[in-house]
Design an enzyme around this catalytic site. Structure first.
Site, PDB file in Angstrom:
ATOM      1  N   ARG A 185      47.396   5.586  94.598  1.00  0.00           N
ATOM      2  CA  ARG A 185      48.580   5.996  95.368  1.00  0.00           C
ATOM      3  C   ARG A 185      48.578   7.514  95.456  1.00  0.00           C
ATOM      4  NH1 ARG A 185      53.475   4.720  91.047  1.00  0.00           N
ATOM      5  NH2 ARG A 185      52.425   5.528  89.195  1.00  0.00           N
ATOM      6  N   GLN A 189      56.826   7.066  93.591  1.00  0.00           N
ATOM      7  CA  GLN A 189      57.912   6.576  94.444  1.00  0.00           C
ATOM      8  C   GLN A 189      58.738   7.762  94.961  1.00  0.00           C
ATOM      9  OE1 GLN A 189      60.704   7.490  92.590  1.00  0.00           O
ATOM     10  NE2 GLN A 189      59.464   7.752  90.765  1.00  0.00           N
ATOM     11  N   CYS A 464      60.806   1.118  91.265  1.00  0.00           N
ATOM     12  CA  CYS A 464      61.119  -0.019  90.396  1.00  0.00           C
ATOM     13  C   CYS A 464      62.440   0.175  89.656  1.00  0.00           C
ATOM     14  CB  CYS A 464      59.975  -0.208  89.408  1.00  0.00           C
ATOM     15  SG  CYS A 464      60.155  -1.635  88.334  1.00  0.00           S
ATOM     16  N   GLU A 466      63.473   3.708  88.904  1.00  0.00           N
ATOM     17  CA  GLU A 466      63.559   5.159  88.834  1.00  0.00           C
ATOM     18  C   GLU A 466      64.674   5.669  89.732  1.00  0.00           C
ATOM     19  OE1 GLU A 466      59.287   3.746  88.442  1.00  0.00           O
ATOM     20  OE2 GLU A 466      60.926   3.404  89.828  1.00  0.00           O
ATOM     21  N   ARG A 674      59.040   6.377  79.173  1.00  0.00           N
ATOM     22  CA  ARG A 674      59.627   5.383  80.060  1.00  0.00           C
ATOM     23  C   ARG A 674      59.100   4.009  79.700  1.00  0.00           C
ATOM     24  NH1 ARG A 674      58.776   5.482  86.559  1.00  0.00           N
ATOM     25  NH2 ARG A 674      57.203   3.969  85.966  1.00  0.00           N
TER      26      ARG A 674
END
Length: 826
Positions: A185, A189, A464, A466, A674
């Site tokens: 990626r 995000q 997801c 965040e 996280r």
């Protein structure tokens, strides 16, 4: 006793009985579109990859952000445009039906290896024609060999970091120990500032850039080499998206001229009018605002592959002025508003986030997607933000239970009772929506990291679990997922893992059977864990250093206030005035806690077995050692509100945060701990042999900050209390924790059940926990779906921050969902 079904399960039973899809939604239009695409296997559309490659060949040596803008313009001029039958919103980035697109700048060098197998792979397969494979192999892939981020990054790592990151194969597949995510990626995000499109349109953004360009000092080297390319890229990108919109207007007019149905002809002419006006100009109506937003998010998907797809921001906030104005003027009804939303949802459902690498696919099973739509929360000045659109969006999710979009509800201490009840009723429907995020945890953390109150109050859910603050967040570099259960295995096998034989991967902390106390075991584990985090931070140093050489985001930068004001591309390592929120992922949280707890209790306190006996049982995957397995499984386990385990969890959480506080600053980033696994606890478990909590070898690790599968024995409230007890509220080096709760429909039935669920949500909120999501269905339904997938093809389940069709998941993930505890009481 007969089962109590959720509304979704009732609908599935009707489908089985009538062999047909039961009608749902605000109108037949979205349902007709859905029926036309639901059963088709997704296809790969190669046009984005082809046109970007053609453009990049022609622009070598030019500034990267300008090259990206030229590639977007080349795409906008040449790509095929489509308008789907019955659709009211237009703008696709690929073929009709379900589709995925190529991003060769990421992994174009491996296309030849994977595309020939992609139609038959077990996890999220795609179709591609032989002719398209030829074009990719001859015209796209060769250009990118030696130029991709993946290749450059792999070469930059030290030997010690490499052996924890990759297997020694040509594709550099992941070892799932210290797993980098930057190779599949181009960004984390992300959420755009959609409000600027609503307020200025792309013409306004372009005009601002043109004025700044005219004011540059022609003799300044900074203005000429840095500011000028940035502004030119902004202007060209604005022109590209407007051109793309106008090409849709041309097609709509052409189709209208051919249309014999007068109603559809009028719709096509209205579509053409919308596309001529937005997103170039600020929208005048709710319909235009929806079309402007859709063009923006779809062109963003063309620009780059963000992790978890670009999110939609606070739709009930930035669209509300248009809704209010049109409702008051009598130009639109609530039913028409809902229909437009559902047209957007079925359009979203056709774009499938394509992961070509084995690692990316394993992270995102079941055609995963996280295009979060945020509702509720607070206004920029701290007032409750719920409004009529909030409730329309919740109603749409109940009445049109598609797995798109990923609806995210913000909750705070003053959230209205009506809102909480509507959330509970939507949860009870059984499709896994909405996921909930807690302002009482998130906003203080954002403030502690430098945000203003206005920025923190206005955060959007992203990906997801965040969050993002549009115009203040500036960090886009993907981060590491760390397999801490592997660190525990390296304590047992002295720096080695059974999966990888005698190769020394971690630290040699001593022979397991020679440890004399639990404190020695714990110390050895913490050494292995810190070593993993060290190598994750080494990865991150190189990722931050290299990404700006490979990726640019002229569209994302044009939509970000700080980027525009500093003439800095969004993917540059540092943007003046920004807050950089990174992370490292703790994989196997409960697996590690429960394993350490079992060793402490059974071996050192009860002295029922020795470390040598435990190791022997683990080496044999408990075959012939069931007594030892049951002893370990029955030791105190996380998720039961037990201080015995929760104190261990808090210690592990604190140790990770202290490491990050000391060394994350050297990266110039908040490297927060996280616990948000997506579906990666499944592939990470496939490299970890049997663990001391009684877990068999190579099955999934624990999921997020939930309990180990089946280990939560004291009800769902105990899971919340264990999460609370294992958090270090005096530290700020942490971010999201993902909690999955599986409830029997019988325990939330009726008004009394709704009230219980609201009280449970309020308890979660008051404990200041980050995230929670629910599956409300019967385990028996999942077992039946596994046996008869053809009858349950429309069964939606909650995974990890997204919902997916159960029958499109691998058996490993299906089994993981089945094994989660189904709570019979709230």
């Amino acid at each position: 006793m007969s089962l109590i079904y959720s509304p979704q399960e009732k609908r599935i039973q009707e489908e089985i009985a009538h062999n047909n899809v039961v009608a749902f939604g605000s109108s037949n239009r979205p349902l007709q579109i859905l029926r036309s695409i639901r059963e088709a296997k997704p296809q790969i559309d190669i046009e984005r990859g082809l046109y970007f490659t053609q453009s990049f060949r022609e622009t070598e040596g030019q500034p990267l952000n300008l090259r990206w803008a030229k590639a977007l313009m080349h795409y906008a001029k040449n790509t095929t445009v489509y308008i789907d039958d019955n659709q009211l919103l237009v703008g696709r980035s690929g073929k009709q039906g379900r589709y995925g697109i190529l991003y060769p700048e990421l992994d174009g060098n491996i296309y030849g290896e994977v595309l020939s197998k992609i139609s038959t792979r077990s996890n999220s397969p795609f179709d591609i024609s032989p002719e398209e494979i030829r074009i990719v192999s001859e015209e796209i892939s060769p250009y990118w060999v030696g130029k991709t981020f993946h290749e450059n990054f792999a070469k930059s790592l030290t030997e010690d970091t490499t052996k924890l990151t990759y297997n020694n194969d040509a594709e550099l597949t992941s070892r799932y120990i210290v797993n980098e995510t930057a190779s599949f990626r181009s960004s984390l995000q992300w959420v755009h500032d959609y409000e600027i499109v609503m307020e200025k349109g792309f013409r306004g953004i372009k005009e601002e850039a043109e004025q700044r360009l005219a004011e540059l000092d022609e003799y300044s080297p900074i203005d000429y080499t840095e500011k000028k390319p940035f502004l030119e890229a902004t202007i060209l990108t604005c022109d590209a998206i407007v051109l793309w919109a106008n090409r849709h207007a041309d097609l709509a007019e052409k189709l209208a001229a051919q249309e014999t149905n007068e109603k559809r002809k009028a719709e096509l002419l209205k579509i053409a009018e919308n596309c001529r006006y937005v997103p170039e100009n600020p929208p005048r109506t709710f319909y235009e605002a929806m079309q402007a937003q859709w063009f923006t998010q779809m062109f963003s998907r063309i620009e780059q592959k963000t992790g978890t797809i670009i999110s939609n921001g606070r739709m009930d906030q930035y669209l509300y002025p248009f809704y209010k104005k049109d409702i008051e003027a009598g130009l639109i009804t609530d039913a028409e508003v809902q229909e437009l939303f559902e047209c957007m949802w079925v359009a979203m459902a056709q774009f499938i986030d394509l992961y070509l690498s084995e690692t990316g696919g394993a992270f995102n099973e079941g055609y995963a997607h996280w295009e979060a739509v945020t509702i509720g929360g607070q206004t920029k000045n701290g007032q409750d933000a719920t409004n009529e659109l909030t409730y329309i969006l919740l109603k749409s999710k109940r009445e049109f239970p598609l797995n798109y979009p990923d609806l995210a509800a913000r909750v705070h201490a003053r959230s209205p009772k009506r809102y909480l009840y509507q959330i509970a009723e939507t949860v009870k429907a059984g499709e896994g929506f909405p996921k909930l995020l807690n302002d009482e945890d998130i906003i203080p953390l954002l403030l502690s990291k430098g945000a203003t109150f206005e920025e923190a109050y206005d955060y959007s859910v992203s990906g997801c679990a965040e969050c993002r603050m549009p115009n203040r967040d500036t960090y886009t570099s993907p981060n590491a997922y760390i397999n801490f259960a592997a660190a525990l295995e390296m304590v047992i096998y002295n720096g080695r893992m059974k999966k990888y034989g005698d190769e020394l991967l971690g630290l040699e902390t001593g022979n397991f059977e020679d440890f004399q106390s639990f404190d020695e075991i714990l110390d050895a584990y913490l050494k292995q864990a810190r070593n993993f985090i060290k190598h994750a931070f080494i990865q991150q140093h190189e990722i931050i250093r290299l990404r700006a050489q490979h990726f640019a985001s002229p569209l994302g930068s044009a939509l970000h206030k700080l980027c525009r004001n500093t003439y800095t591309d969004l993917h540059q390592p540092k943007i003046e005035g920004g807050i950089d929120l990174g992370y490292f992922e703790y994989m196997g949280f409960a697996t590690v806690i429960d394993s350490l707890s079992a060793i402490k209790k059974v071996v050192f306190e009860d002295q029922t077995i020795t470390l040598a006996q435990l190791k022997e049982a683990l080496e044999h995957n408990f075959e012939g050692y069931e007594r030892i397995r049951q002893l370990m499984r029955n030791a105190p386990a996380y998720g039961n509100d037990d201080p015995y385990t929760d104190e261990l969890g808090k210690l592990l959480d604190r140790d990770g945060q202290e490491f990050s506080q000391k060394y994350g600053n050297q990266l110039g980033v908040h490297m927060d701990l996280r616990i948000v696994p997506f579906t990666s606890h499944v592939p990470f478990g496939k490299v970890v042999s049997a663990t001391p909590n009684g877990r068999y070898a190579y099955i999934p690790l624990s999921d997020g900050s939930s309990a180990s599968q089946g280990a939560d024995r004291n009800g769902p409230t105990a899971i919340l209390l264990s999460n609370y007890a294992t958090k270090n509220y005096d530290r700020i080096e942490h971010a999201g924790r993902l909690i999955n709760i599986k409830l029997s429909p019988s325990c939330v039935k009726g008004r009394e059940g709704t009230e219980k669920l609201v009280q449970f949500i309020e308890a979660w909120r008051d404990l200041k926990l980050w995230h929670i999501q629910f599956n409300v269905l019967n385990t028996e339904t999942l077992r039946e779906a596994q046996k008869h997938p053809e009858q349950y093809r429309n069964l939606l389940v909650r995974i990890a921050g997204y919902s997916a069709y159960f029958t499109e998941l691998t058996k490993d993930l299906q089994d993981d969902l089945i094994s989660r505890t189904e709570h019979e009481a709230v």
